[in-house]
Design a protein around this motif. Structure first.
Motif, PDB file in Angstrom:
ATOM      1  N   GLU A 139      48.612  30.299  47.863  1.00 45.12           N
ATOM      2  CA  GLU A 139      49.333  31.335  48.616  1.00 45.12           C
ATOM      3  C   GLU A 139      50.016  32.330  47.683  1.00 45.12           C
ATOM      4  O   GLU A 139      50.128  33.516  48.002  1.00 45.12           O
ATOM      5  CB  GLU A 139      50.343  30.674  49.553  1.00 45.12           C
ATOM      6  N   LYS A 140      50.448  31.853  46.525  1.00 42.09           N
ATOM      7  CA  LYS A 140      51.052  32.767  45.547  1.00 42.09           C
ATOM      8  C   LYS A 140      50.026  33.774  45.040  1.00 42.09           C
ATOM      9  O   LYS A 140      50.335  34.958  44.851  1.00 42.09           O
ATOM     10  CB  LYS A 140      51.639  31.973  44.376  1.00 42.09           C
ATOM     11  N   TYR A 141      48.780  33.311  44.808  1.00 44.37           N
ATOM     12  CA  TYR A 141      47.739  34.223  44.350  1.00 44.37           C
ATOM     13  C   TYR A 141      47.435  35.281  45.412  1.00 44.37           C
ATOM     14  O   TYR A 141      47.026  36.400  45.087  1.00 44.37           O
ATOM     15  CB  TYR A 141      46.458  33.462  44.013  1.00 44.37           C
ATOM     16  N   LEU A 142      47.617  34.920  46.669  1.00 43.40           N
ATOM     17  CA  LEU A 142      47.333  35.854  47.761  1.00 43.40           C
ATOM     18  C   LEU A 142      48.511  36.761  48.069  1.00 43.40           C
ATOM     19  O   LEU A 142      48.415  37.634  48.940  1.00 43.40           O
ATOM     20  CB  LEU A 142      46.949  35.066  49.018  1.00 43.40           C
ATOM     21  N   ASN A 143      49.623  36.530  47.369  1.00 44.12           N
ATOM     22  CA  ASN A 143      50.801  37.391  47.524  1.00 44.12           C
ATOM     23  C   ASN A 143      51.231  37.510  48.990  1.00 44.12           C
ATOM     24  O   ASN A 143      51.493  38.598  49.505  1.00 44.12           O
ATOM     25  CB  ASN A 143      50.527  38.783  46.935  1.00 44.12           C
ATOM     26  N   LYS A 144      51.269  36.357  49.670  1.00 40.14           N
ATOM     27  CA  LYS A 144      51.729  36.239  51.060  1.00 40.14           C
ATOM     28  C   LYS A 144      50.805  36.906  52.075  1.00 40.14           C
ATOM     29  O   LYS A 144      51.148  37.030  53.247  1.00 40.14           O
ATOM     30  CB  LYS A 144      53.150  36.782  51.209  1.00 40.14           C
ATOM     31  N   ASP A 145      49.627  37.341  51.629  1.00 37.13           N
ATOM     32  CA  ASP A 145      48.650  37.901  52.570  1.00 37.13           C
ATOM     33  C   ASP A 145      48.068  36.755  53.390  1.00 37.13           C
ATOM     34  O   ASP A 145      47.598  35.761  52.841  1.00 37.13           O
ATOM     35  CB  ASP A 145      47.540  38.615  51.797  1.00 37.13           C
ATOM     36  N   ILE A 146      48.072  36.873  54.694  1.00 33.40           N
ATOM     37  CA  ILE A 146      47.607  35.775  55.557  1.00 33.40           C
ATOM     38  C   ILE A 146      46.185  35.992  56.083  1.00 33.40           C
ATOM     39  O   ILE A 146      45.693  35.205  56.893  1.00 33.40           O
ATOM     40  CB  ILE A 146      48.574  35.559  56.736  1.00 33.40           C
ATOM     41  N   GLY A 147      45.526  37.043  55.613  1.00 34.14           N
ATOM     42  CA  GLY A 147      44.120  37.231  55.986  1.00 34.14           C
ATOM     43  C   GLY A 147      43.936  37.807  57.370  1.00 34.14           C
ATOM     44  O   GLY A 147      44.811  38.522  57.859  1.00 34.14           O
ATOM     45  N   PRO A 148      42.814  37.502  58.016  1.00 31.18           N
ATOM     46  CA  PRO A 148      41.741  36.569  57.629  1.00 31.18           C
ATOM     47  C   PRO A 148      40.927  37.078  56.434  1.00 31.18           C
ATOM     48  O   PRO A 148      40.978  38.263  56.106  1.00 31.18           O
ATOM     49  CB  PRO A 148      40.880  36.486  58.890  1.00 31.18           C
ATOM     50  N   PHE A 149      40.178  36.163  55.800  1.00 27.09           N
ATOM     51  CA  PHE A 149      39.501  36.480  54.551  1.00 27.09           C
ATOM     52  C   PHE A 149      37.997  36.239  54.621  1.00 27.09           C
ATOM     53  O   PHE A 149      37.515  35.363  55.330  1.00 27.09           O
ATOM     54  CB  PHE A 149      40.058  35.618  53.406  1.00 27.09           C
ATOM     55  N   ILE A 150      37.277  37.055  53.840  1.00 22.65           N
ATOM     56  CA  ILE A 150      35.871  36.815  53.506  1.00 22.65           C
ATOM     57  C   ILE A 150      35.829  36.545  52.011  1.00 22.65           C
ATOM     58  O   ILE A 150      36.301  37.368  51.220  1.00 22.65           O
ATOM     59  CB  ILE A 150      34.991  38.046  53.809  1.00 22.65           C
ATOM     60  N   ALA A 151      35.303  35.386  51.597  1.00 22.29           N
ATOM     61  CA  ALA A 151      35.202  35.061  50.176  1.00 22.29           C
ATOM     62  C   ALA A 151      33.816  35.435  49.668  1.00 22.29           C
ATOM     63  O   ALA A 151      32.802  35.055  50.257  1.00 22.29           O
ATOM     64  CB  ALA A 151      35.461  33.572  49.953  1.00 22.29           C
ATOM     65  N   ILE A 152      33.791  36.183  48.588  1.00 27.72           N
ATOM     66  CA  ILE A 152      32.538  36.637  47.978  1.00 27.72           C
ATOM     67  C   ILE A 152      32.441  36.046  46.573  1.00 27.72           C
ATOM     68  O   ILE A 152      33.360  36.194  45.766  1.00 27.72           O
ATOM     69  CB  ILE A 152      32.477  38.177  47.895  1.00 27.72           C
ATOM     70  N   GLY A 153      31.317  35.382  46.284  1.00 26.18           N
ATOM     71  CA  GLY A 153      31.085  34.809  44.960  1.00 26.18           C
ATOM     72  C   GLY A 153      29.991  35.571  44.237  1.00 26.18           C
ATOM     73  O   GLY A 153      28.814  35.184  44.322  1.00 26.18           O
ATOM     74  N   PRO A 154      30.319  36.647  43.522  1.00 26.00           N
ATOM     75  CA  PRO A 154      29.292  37.512  42.924  1.00 26.00           C
ATOM     76  C   PRO A 154      28.822  37.069  41.540  1.00 26.00           C
ATOM     77  O   PRO A 154      28.045  37.779  40.903  1.00 26.00           O
ATOM     78  CB  PRO A 154      30.016  38.853  42.827  1.00 26.00           C
ATOM     79  N   THR A 155      29.291  35.914  41.059  1.00 26.00           N
ATOM     80  CA  THR A 155      28.981  35.494  39.698  1.00 26.00           C
ATOM     81  C   THR A 155      28.089  34.243  39.703  1.00 26.00           C
ATOM     82  O   THR A 155      27.864  33.628  40.742  1.00 26.00           O
ATOM     83  CB  THR A 155      30.268  35.180  38.915  1.00 26.00           C
ATOM     84  N   ALA A 156      27.618  33.878  38.538  1.00 25.65           N
ATOM     85  CA  ALA A 156      26.849  32.635  38.352  1.00 25.65           C
ATOM     86  C   ALA A 156      26.842  32.327  36.868  1.00 25.65           C
ATOM     87  O   ALA A 156      27.230  33.165  36.043  1.00 25.65           O
ATOM     88  CB  ALA A 156      25.429  32.775  38.892  1.00 25.65           C
ATOM     89  N   ASN A 157      26.376  31.120  36.518  1.00 21.44           N
ATOM     90  CA  ASN A 157      26.449  30.717  35.115  1.00 21.44           C
ATOM     91  C   ASN A 157      25.322  31.269  34.253  1.00 21.44           C
ATOM     92  O   ASN A 157      25.328  31.099  33.044  1.00 21.44           O
ATOM     93  CB  ASN A 157      26.508  29.185  34.992  1.00 21.44           C
ATOM     94  N   TRP A 158      24.314  31.931  34.880  1.00 19.36           N
ATOM     95  CA  TRP A 158      23.370  32.715  34.089  1.00 19.36           C
ATOM     96  C   TRP A 158      22.938  33.950  34.875  1.00 19.36           C
ATOM     97  O   TRP A 158      22.838  33.922  36.096  1.00 19.36           O
ATOM     98  CB  TRP A 158      22.183  31.931  33.552  1.00 19.36           C
ATOM     99  N   PRO A 159      22.717  35.066  34.165  1.00 24.01           N
ATOM    100  CA  PRO A 159      22.520  36.362  34.816  1.00 24.01           C
ATOM    101  C   PRO A 159      21.346  36.425  35.783  1.00 24.01           C
ATOM    102  O   PRO A 159      21.387  37.179  36.753  1.00 24.01           O
ATOM    103  CB  PRO A 159      22.297  37.326  33.637  1.00 24.01           C
ATOM    104  N   ALA A 160      20.299  35.658  35.544  1.00 22.83           N
ATOM    105  CA  ALA A 160      19.118  35.727  36.408  1.00 22.83           C
ATOM    106  C   ALA A 160      19.439  35.316  37.841  1.00 22.83           C
ATOM    107  O   ALA A 160      18.724  35.685  38.775  1.00 22.83           O
ATOM    108  CB  ALA A 160      17.998  34.849  35.844  1.00 22.83           C
ATOM    109  N   LYS A 161      20.512  34.549  38.039  1.00 20.62           N
ATOM    110  CA  LYS A 161      20.893  34.058  39.366  1.00 20.62           C
ATOM    111  C   LYS A 161      21.803  35.040  40.117  1.00 20.62           C
ATOM    112  O   LYS A 161      22.158  34.787  41.267  1.00 20.62           O
ATOM    113  CB  LYS A 161      21.645  32.727  39.238  1.00 20.62           C
ATOM    114  N   VAL A 162      22.197  36.117  39.470  1.00 19.41           N
ATOM    115  CA  VAL A 162      23.219  37.018  40.029  1.00 19.41           C
ATOM    116  C   VAL A 162      22.578  38.126  40.865  1.00 19.41           C
ATOM    117  O   VAL A 162      21.779  38.924  40.359  1.00 19.41           O
ATOM    118  CB  VAL A 162      24.072  37.631  38.898  1.00 19.41           C
ATOM    119  N   TRP A 163      22.915  38.170  42.122  1.00 12.48           N
ATOM    120  CA  TRP A 163      22.477  39.241  43.013  1.00 12.48           C
ATOM    121  C   TRP A 163      23.112  40.549  42.548  1.00 12.48           C
ATOM    122  O   TRP A 163      24.308  40.566  42.184  1.00 12.48           O
ATOM    123  CB  TRP A 163      22.919  38.902  44.441  1.00 12.48           C
ATOM    124  N   PRO A 164      22.382  41.671  42.544  1.00 10.09           N
ATOM    125  CA  PRO A 164      22.931  42.931  42.023  1.00 10.09           C
ATOM    126  C   PRO A 164      24.234  43.339  42.713  1.00 10.09           C
ATOM    127  O   PRO A 164      24.389  43.193  43.932  1.00 10.09           O
ATOM    128  CB  PRO A 164      21.807  43.936  42.302  1.00 10.09           C
TER     129      PRO A 164
END
Length: 315
Positions: A139-164
């Motif tokens: 909650e501290k990382y969200l700075n009291k923002d209560i959302g609602p939220f969409i979580a996006i994971g744009p990274t991966a452990n190797w570049p070939a797996k990463v969607w543009p």
């Protein structure tokens, strides 16, 4: 109370996929648990109520790290040892029962193959333990923002797996118009060292102002997933972590094999490129660490339609 030694995985995704088995074994044997795992995966077990000790694997040349592990575990007499790595050291430790995952190269999903180690014989569904303290940190990382939220994971452990990144930008702008996701705030998640991808997306989404939490610790990230309406992201440890919280999770696949690594759970779904991993990687001198993204043929429309399907089937 019995003593269970659980020799687990190094990477986060593999560790998450083993949590259901750990939970089932601890309950079946009424055990307190010592977990041996990689440094990246270790935080996953910190809030687990029956884990009393976590031993981190510090890799050394010639596999000498296993000698260090043996020194730490050999003074105990274990009721049960469960070894997911088929390590020789368990045969030089006192134990009443040993449960060992064979290192066969079978093409079975990494969760499904744990069935044979589960006393119930059932597929051990991954889960994640989140304490009240972890929720407060999130909650501290969200700075009291209560959302609602969409979580996006744009990274991966190797570049070939990463969607543009441009595809993520287009997708985010589209799904914010879905009635199920109206008024949602966008959160970006990823691991340490992947911050540049987050900065790039934030620059392209300046009108949306996403909350960039790439690089934050594992357990608070899991808590943030539990606050969210959906996770959409590349095949990664965080994708598996999201699915383990039970929220709708859509994994994006290309050069990795969804038959082995698709997200697990009643609200989990995946979509992949039209080409198989073998087709994508069938190029001269392919190197997964240096190859650029191989995810380009997975279109925004394909992912958008999968999100619609996922939202319709949510329980």
């Amino acid at each position: 109370m019995n003593k269970l030694l659980f020799i687990g995985n190094t990477r986060l995704g593999d560790a998450v996929m083993s949590t259901g088995l750990l939970n089932d074994l601890a309950n079946y044997y009424n055990a307190r648990v010592t977990v041996v795992c990689g440094k990246v995966a270790a935080p996953l077990f910190e809030d687990c109520p029956f884990v009393e000790n976590i031993i981190k694997i510090n890799k050394k040349k010639y596999s000498l790290h296993w000698l260090d592990i043996w020194k730490k575990i050999s003074l105990n007499k274990w009721d049960v040892i469960c070894d997911l790595r088929s390590t020789p050291i368990i045969w030089f430790v006192k134990a009443k029962k040993r449960i060992v995952l064979s290192s066969s190269g079978d093409k079975i999903h990494r969760v499904k193959r744990l069935e044979k180690l589960n006393p119930s014989g059932k597929t051990p569904i991954p889960l994640v333990w989140i304490s009240k303290e972890t929720i407060l940190e999130a909650e501290k990382y969200l700075n009291k923002d209560i959302g609602p939220f969409i979580a996006i994971g744009p990274t991966a452990n190797w570049p070939a797996k990463v969607w543009p990144s441009d595809n993520f930008v287009s997708l985010i702008k589209r799904i914010l118009n879905f009635k199920e996701l109206k008024d949602c705030k966008v959160i970006l998640v990823g691991g340490p060292g992947e911050e540049l991808i987050g900065k790039e997306l934030c620059d392209k989404l300046v009108d949306i102002k996403p909350i960039n939490l790439i690089g934050k610790p594992i357990l608070p990230t899991a808590a943030i997933f539990s606050f969210s309406k959906i996770f959409i992201g590349n095949d990664s440890g965080l994708m598996h972590l999201s699915a383990a919280t039970g929220i709708p999770t859509l994994g994006l696949f290309g050069p990795t094999d969804d038959r082995l690594y698709s997200p697990t759970g009643k609200n989990a779904l995946f979509i992949r490129t039209p080409q198989s991993p073998e087709e994508l990687m069938d190029v001269p001198n392919f190197n997964h660490r240096t190859s650029p993204s191989l995810m380009g043929t997975l279109t925004v429309e394909m992912v958008e339609n999968s999100i619609k399907d996922l939202l319709l089937r949510v329980e």
